[in-house]
Scaffold this motif. Structure first.
Motif, short mmCIF file in Angstrom:
data_model
loop_
_atom_site.label_atom_id
_atom_site.label_comp_id
_atom_site.label_asym_id
_atom_site.label_seq_id
_atom_site.Cartn_x
_atom_site.Cartn_y
_atom_site.Cartn_z
N UNK B 108 0.88 -1.15 0.02
CA UNK B 108 -0.15 0.02 0.08
C UNK B 108 0.75 1.30 0.14
N UNK B 109 2.19 1.12 0.06
CA UNK B 109 3.00 2.36 0.20
C UNK B 109 4.19 1.92 -0.87
N UNK B 110 4.87 3.11 -1.26
CA UNK B 110 6.28 2.99 -1.98
C UNK B 110 7.27 3.77 -1.29
N UNK B 121 8.71 8.51 1.17
CA UNK B 121 7.66 7.70 1.12
C UNK B 121 6.62 8.02 0.91
N UNK B 122 5.46 7.37 -0.04
CA UNK B 122 4.40 7.77 -0.40
C UNK B 122 3.28 6.56 -0.38
N UNK B 123 1.96 6.79 -0.27
CA UNK B 123 0.98 6.08 -0.45
C UNK B 123 0.86 5.48 -1.98
N UNK B 124 0.90 4.30 -2.23
CA UNK B 124 0.91 3.79 -3.64
C UNK B 124 -0.27 4.51 -4.34
N UNK B 125 -1.58 4.72 -3.74
CA UNK B 125 -2.63 5.37 -4.22
C UNK B 125 -2.15 6.81 -4.82
N UNK B 126 -1.26 7.11 -4.32
CA UNK B 126 -0.65 8.72 -4.74
C UNK B 126 0.34 8.76 -5.86
N UNK B 127 0.95 7.57 -6.38
CA UNK B 127 1.70 7.52 -7.57
C UNK B 127 1.02 6.97 -8.51
N UNK B 128 -0.07 6.47 -8.52
CA UNK B 128 -0.99 5.75 -9.39
C UNK B 128 -1.98 6.75 -10.20
N UNK B 129 -2.63 6.16 -11.29
CA UNK B 129 -3.93 6.90 -11.75
C UNK B 129 -3.36 8.18 -12.29
N UNK B 130 -2.34 8.09 -12.92
CA UNK B 130 -1.93 9.55 -13.50
C UNK B 130 -1.45 10.68 -12.74
N UNK B 131 -0.95 10.27 -11.62
CA UNK B 131 -0.82 11.44 -10.58
C UNK B 131 0.99 11.47 -10.29
N UNK B 132 1.58 10.83 -11.18
CA UNK B 132 3.02 10.60 -10.91
C UNK B 132 3.78 10.12 -12.00
N UNK B 133 5.05 10.71 -12.20
CA UNK B 133 5.79 10.46 -13.45
C UNK B 133 7.41 10.17 -13.19
N UNK B 134 8.04 9.43 -13.83
CA UNK B 134 9.64 9.44 -13.84
C UNK B 134 9.92 10.14 -14.86
N UNK B 135 10.43 11.67 -14.55
CA UNK B 135 10.67 12.50 -15.80
C UNK B 135 12.27 12.66 -15.99
N UNK B 136 12.55 12.79 -17.23
CA UNK B 136 13.89 13.09 -17.64
C UNK B 136 14.15 14.07 -18.65
N UNK B 137 13.08 14.96 -18.71
CA UNK B 137 13.28 16.33 -19.55
C UNK B 137 12.46 17.26 -18.88
N UNK B 138 13.00 18.49 -18.94
CA UNK B 138 12.30 19.62 -18.33
C UNK B 138 12.39 20.80 -19.27
N UNK B 139 11.37 21.23 -19.55
CA UNK B 139 11.27 22.42 -20.57
C UNK B 139 11.86 22.23 -22.00
#
Lengths: 104, 201
Positions: B108-110, B121-139
């Motif tokens: 239930x957590x990551x 640490x975050x709840x798993x529910x906060x990094x799913x459903x289009x709420x989180x990304x692993x980004x490698x590009x800014x602007x």
């Protein structure tokens, strides 16, 4: 054999540590020698790298870069985390006058 | 007592109503760099991203494999616990939904973990459903090392310390395990709209 009553009597409330701790925290901690809990390296705290542009002051081991000390004030509280310091050694001015010098 | 100004930030833009959480100010074109340690410079041939912990099978992507995953572009506001916010930031990367697709877990957590030892640490529910990304590009450019490159987590609805720089993976956990700042008295969840800066806020 340990007398249980004796054991209770020897365990003091931590209020009793206030006096000794006040001695520590009125000295300049940056001249203390800090021993890293990770690698055991010992160096003056002042010679440790400090990352000040973070939500807290983060002081790291000059040898292995592990966090040695975190300190912050915010939200009306002061926070000190010393998990990464195995030992802090402060040399007291006038230690000899107080009879604290090592036996020759 | 002398008056202490916040410093010169140039001409203030008018901030649209409702864009700034309580206690935050608009940093404008600046992008402050906050670091709790040295910037790691991990070469791309040594970089990988892992999903591990309470999973049926550990997942791992090399940099080349990560680049082939479906990509998304997002424009979001980000809010730092030290009280600056930056509006309309443009990022590109891989949705955490993509990285966790098909993972079987009871977690239930990551815990996001990074080069240099940082964790959050975050709840798993906060990094799913289009709420989180692993980004490698800014602007439009590869993410600079001082901002977390080669890749960082982006969880814009929480304070920015949750968006771990130099992220190398997600550990799924059954128990909630406080990360670097969470174990130092910062709020376990960190919702800027509820001003959850410190534990107990």
């Amino acid at each position: 054999m340990t007398d249980p009553d004796d054991a209770v009597a020897r365990r003091l409330d931590a209020n009793a540590a206030a006096g000794p701790l006040a001695e520590l925290f009125t000295v300049d901690l940056t001249v203390a020698m800090a021993t890293c809990a990770g690698c055991g390296n010992t160096a003056p705290l002042a010679a440790h790298p400090l990352y000040a542009h973070a939500p807290a002051l983060v002081i790291r081991c000059p040898k292995c870069a592990a966090v040695v000390l975190r300190y912050a004030s915010g939200g009306g509280r002061l926070r000190l985390d010393l998990r990464g310091a195995r030992l802090l050694t402060v040399t007291l001015d006038g230690a000899a006058a107080h009879g604290l010098s090592p036996v020759q | 007592m002398s008056f202490v100004s916040r410093g010169f930030t140039g001409r203030r833009r008018a901030v649209p109503a409702g864009r700034l959480p309580p206690g935050q100010y608009d940093v404008g074109d600046g992008f402050p760099v906050l670091s709790a340690g040295p910037t790691p410079y991990t070469s791309l041939d040594r970089w990988d991203f892992r999903v591990r912990g309470q999973v049926d099978e550990e997942r791992r992507w090399s940099w080349a494999e990560f680049q082939k995953l479906p990509r998304e572009s997002v424009v979001v506001d980000v809010h730092c616990v030290t009280s600056w916010s930056k509006l309309d930031t443009r990022w590109e990367g891989v949705s955490v939904d993509t990285l966790l697709a098909d993972v079987v877990t009871a977690a239930e957590f990551v815990v996001a973990f990074s080069d240099g030892g940082y964790t959050t640490n975050l709840p798993l529910a906060d990094v799913t459903d289009g709420q989180a990304w692993v980004v490698d590009n800014y602007d439009g450019r590869p993410l600079a090392p001082e901002h977390g490159g080669p890749a960082r987590l982006l969880v814009p609805h929480l304070y920015l310390w949750k968006s771990a720089k130099w992220v190398r993976g997600l550990e799924l956990t059954v128990e909630d395990e406080p990360g670097f700042w969470e174990s130092f008295g910062y709020h376990n969840y960190g919702d800027p709209w509820r001003e959850q800066r410190y534990a107990g806020d």
